[in-house]
Write an enzyme that holds these catalytic residues in place. Structure first.
Site, PDB file in Angstrom:
ATOM      1  N   ASP A   1       5.666   3.917   5.142  1.00  0.00           N
ATOM      2  CA  ASP A   1       6.701   5.090   4.277  1.00  0.00           C
ATOM      3  C   ASP A   1       7.889   4.275   4.123  1.00  0.00           C
ATOM      4  O   ASP A   1       8.763   4.883   3.216  1.00  0.00           O
ATOM      5  CB  ASP A   1       6.598   6.323   5.146  1.00  0.00           C
ATOM      6  CG  ASP A   1       5.341   7.049   5.196  1.00  0.00           C
ATOM      7  OD1 ASP A   1       4.540   6.840   4.311  1.00  0.00           O
ATOM      8  OD2 ASP A   1       5.272   8.080   5.918  1.00  0.00           O
TER       9      ASP A   1
ATOM     10  N   ARG B   1      -3.149   1.878   5.018  1.00  0.00           N
ATOM     11  CA  ARG B   1      -2.406   1.324   6.302  1.00  0.00           C
ATOM     12  C   ARG B   1      -3.449   0.332   6.831  1.00  0.00           C
ATOM     13  O   ARG B   1      -2.870  -0.209   7.785  1.00  0.00           O
ATOM     14  CB  ARG B   1      -2.448   2.766   7.217  1.00  0.00           C
ATOM     15  CG  ARG B   1      -1.336   3.728   7.272  1.00  0.00           C
ATOM     16  CD  ARG B   1      -0.780   3.734   8.444  1.00  0.00           C
ATOM     17  NE  ARG B   1      -1.828   4.290   9.641  1.00  0.00           N
ATOM     18  CZ  ARG B   1      -2.175   5.772   9.584  1.00  0.00           C
ATOM     19  NH1 ARG B   1      -1.601   6.627   9.022  1.00  0.00           N
ATOM     20  NH2 ARG B   1      -2.834   6.192  10.511  1.00  0.00           N
TER      21      ARG B   1
ATOM     22  N   ARG C   1       4.615 -14.031  22.619  1.00  0.00           N
ATOM     23  CA  ARG C   1       5.100 -15.303  22.811  1.00  0.00           C
ATOM     24  C   ARG C   1       6.813 -15.640  22.900  1.00  0.00           C
ATOM     25  O   ARG C   1       6.953 -16.768  23.672  1.00  0.00           O
ATOM     26  CB  ARG C   1       4.686 -16.217  21.518  1.00  0.00           C
ATOM     27  CG  ARG C   1       3.025 -15.916  21.561  1.00  0.00           C
ATOM     28  CD  ARG C   1       2.418 -17.338  20.717  1.00  0.00           C
ATOM     29  NE  ARG C   1       1.002 -17.167  20.968  1.00  0.00           N
ATOM     30  CZ  ARG C   1       0.001 -17.685  20.193  1.00  0.00           C
ATOM     31  NH1 ARG C   1       0.321 -18.417  19.138  1.00  0.00           N
ATOM     32  NH2 ARG C   1      -1.173 -17.527  20.706  1.00  0.00           N
TER      33      ARG C   1
ATOM     34  N   HIS D   1      -6.327   6.091   3.328  1.00  0.00           N
ATOM     35  CA  HIS D   1      -5.977   5.336   4.625  1.00  0.00           C
ATOM     36  C   HIS D   1      -6.148   3.737   4.455  1.00  0.00           C
ATOM     37  O   HIS D   1      -5.912   2.837   4.999  1.00  0.00           O
ATOM     38  CB  HIS D   1      -6.699   5.846   5.776  1.00  0.00           C
ATOM     39  CG  HIS D   1      -6.216   6.983   6.391  1.00  0.00           C
ATOM     40  ND1 HIS D   1      -6.170   8.338   6.028  1.00  0.00           N
ATOM     41  CD2 HIS D   1      -5.158   7.201   7.398  1.00  0.00           C
ATOM     42  CE1 HIS D   1      -5.729   9.189   6.544  1.00  0.00           C
ATOM     43  NE2 HIS D   1      -4.940   8.389   7.589  1.00  0.00           N
TER      44      HIS D   1
ATOM     45  N   ARG E   1      -8.467   6.194 -20.921  1.00  0.00           N
ATOM     46  CA  ARG E   1      -8.684   7.342 -20.172  1.00  0.00           C
ATOM     47  C   ARG E   1      -7.473   7.650 -19.336  1.00  0.00           C
ATOM     48  O   ARG E   1      -6.457   6.741 -19.300  1.00  0.00           O
ATOM     49  CB  ARG E   1      -9.572   7.189 -18.873  1.00  0.00           C
ATOM     50  CG  ARG E   1     -11.144   7.762 -19.331  1.00  0.00           C
ATOM     51  CD  ARG E   1     -11.869   7.609 -18.111  1.00  0.00           C
ATOM     52  NE  ARG E   1     -13.154   8.373 -18.636  1.00  0.00           N
ATOM     53  CZ  ARG E   1     -14.234   8.303 -17.972  1.00  0.00           C
ATOM     54  NH1 ARG E   1     -14.447   7.108 -17.274  1.00  0.00           N
ATOM     55  NH2 ARG E   1     -15.447   8.985 -18.480  1.00  0.00           N
TER      56      ARG E   1
END
Ligand code: F6P
Length: 317
Positions: free
Chosen positions: A126, A251, A23, A248, A161
């Site tokens: 990362d 991501r 744009r 994943h 736990r």
């Protein structure tokens, strides 16, 4: 400059960055060609024209509409030459590369070795781009992982736990450190910091003896495997453990407001910079002002400072 190309990797906020690039370019009368599947698409001349309408309704979508790929071929001289020929063949006057270390290394090669005007936009979960405070995608990844940790906490607390949760980051503990702090976790294992399994186990055993029965430990994938850490804790303490490997999902997901805002600003500034003759740099924000980091600097390893955040984690947990 009449026509620019845009190349992407995937993470939350990349589509918002493509939208900002297209744009802004269109407002300045520039044509945009999207390059499909990263540098693979550049080598094979796989381009798609993008106009204002092609980027409607993508601001909230994870991934990249241009798809992505890790290109082995681009890291050979032959692959690079083919990529340069195909860009020149389609009269591309400049490139915007949205991605992490690998993508920005490619951008540096195109700008430095082949003289193609190229501006980078840092985007990686990362957050390990040197000289860049915050890359697009890191905030979304931390929030996705945090959501998972919060859910695991519900069951960890109920069943009293010990959980070991593995998050992404081969060489970077950014997600691990931030999720551990924001999730109120007891321990974090980072690629940037050595750890002592015996000391961790002793702490858990001592805590357990005093009634602290539920623990959440975050492990960055580059430092250790959740499975191994959990097994060592069980062996050393005799206590039961459970693991979760988030993988994943980090991501993907709907980009956070922080990532969309960053994408809007950096995508916009990248086009302005390219049109103004900048090259071999990536755009970044410092105190909400645009700065240009030379790509040669950006692709050098960045080591996250962990000492104060780790200390804070231990005080608060
Ligand atoms: O660099 C981003 C990243 O998601 C890392 O955190 C992770 O280690 C790596 O990519 C995973 O790569 P791939 O998707 O190719 O398995």
């Amino acid at each position: 400059m009449k026509r620019i190309g845009v190349i992407t990797r995937d993470c939350g906020g990349v589509n918002a960055a493509i939208r900002a690039v297209v744009r802004t370019a269109s407002a300045r009368g520039l044509e945009v060609l999207g390059v499909m599947r990263g540098y693979e698409g550049l080598i094979h001349g796989d381009f798609v024209p993008l106009d204002r309408r092609s980027v409607s309704g993508i601001i909230n979508l994870g991934g990249t509409i241009l798809k992505s790929a890790r290109s082995e071929a681009f890291f050979t001289e032959e692959g690079q030459k083919r990529a340069v020929e195909s860009a020149r063949g389609r009269a591309i006057d400049g490139l915007i590369v949205i991605g992490g270390n690998g993508s920005l290394t490619g951008a540096h090669v195109l700008a430095g070795r082949y003289g193609i005007p190229t501006v980078g936009v840092p985007a990686t979960i990362d957050n390990d781009i040197n000289g860049v405070d915050l890359a697009i995608g890191a905030d979304t990844a931390v929030n996705v992982a945090l959501d998972a940790v919060d859910k695991i906490r519900d069951t960890a607390t109920s069943l009293e736990r010990i959980f070991v949760i593995e998050v992404m980051g081969r060489a970077s503990g950014y997600i691990a450190m931030h999720v551990a702090l924001a999730g109120g976790c007891e321990e974090v294992l980072l690629p940037e910091k050595a750890f002592d399994m015996t000391a961790i186990s002793n702490e858990i055993r001592a805590g357990n003896a005093q009634g602290k029965v539920s623990w959440i430990l975050i492990v960055a994938e580059g430092m250790a495997k959740a499975e191994d850490v959990a097994a060592a804790i069980s062996l050393n303490t005799g206590l039961e453990t459970r693991i979760a490997v988030l993988g994943h999902i980090q991501r993907g997901g709907r980009p956070t407001a922080i990532d969309r805002l960053l994408a809007a600003k950096l995508g916009h500034q990248a086009v302005l910079a390219l049109a103004a003759g900048e090259s071999d740099v990536c755009v970044s924000l410092k105190d909400d002002r645009t700065v240009f980091v030379p790509l040669a600097t950006a692709i050098r390893p960045k080591t996250m400072e962990t000492a104060s955040d780790y200390e804070l984690l231990k005080v608060l947990s």
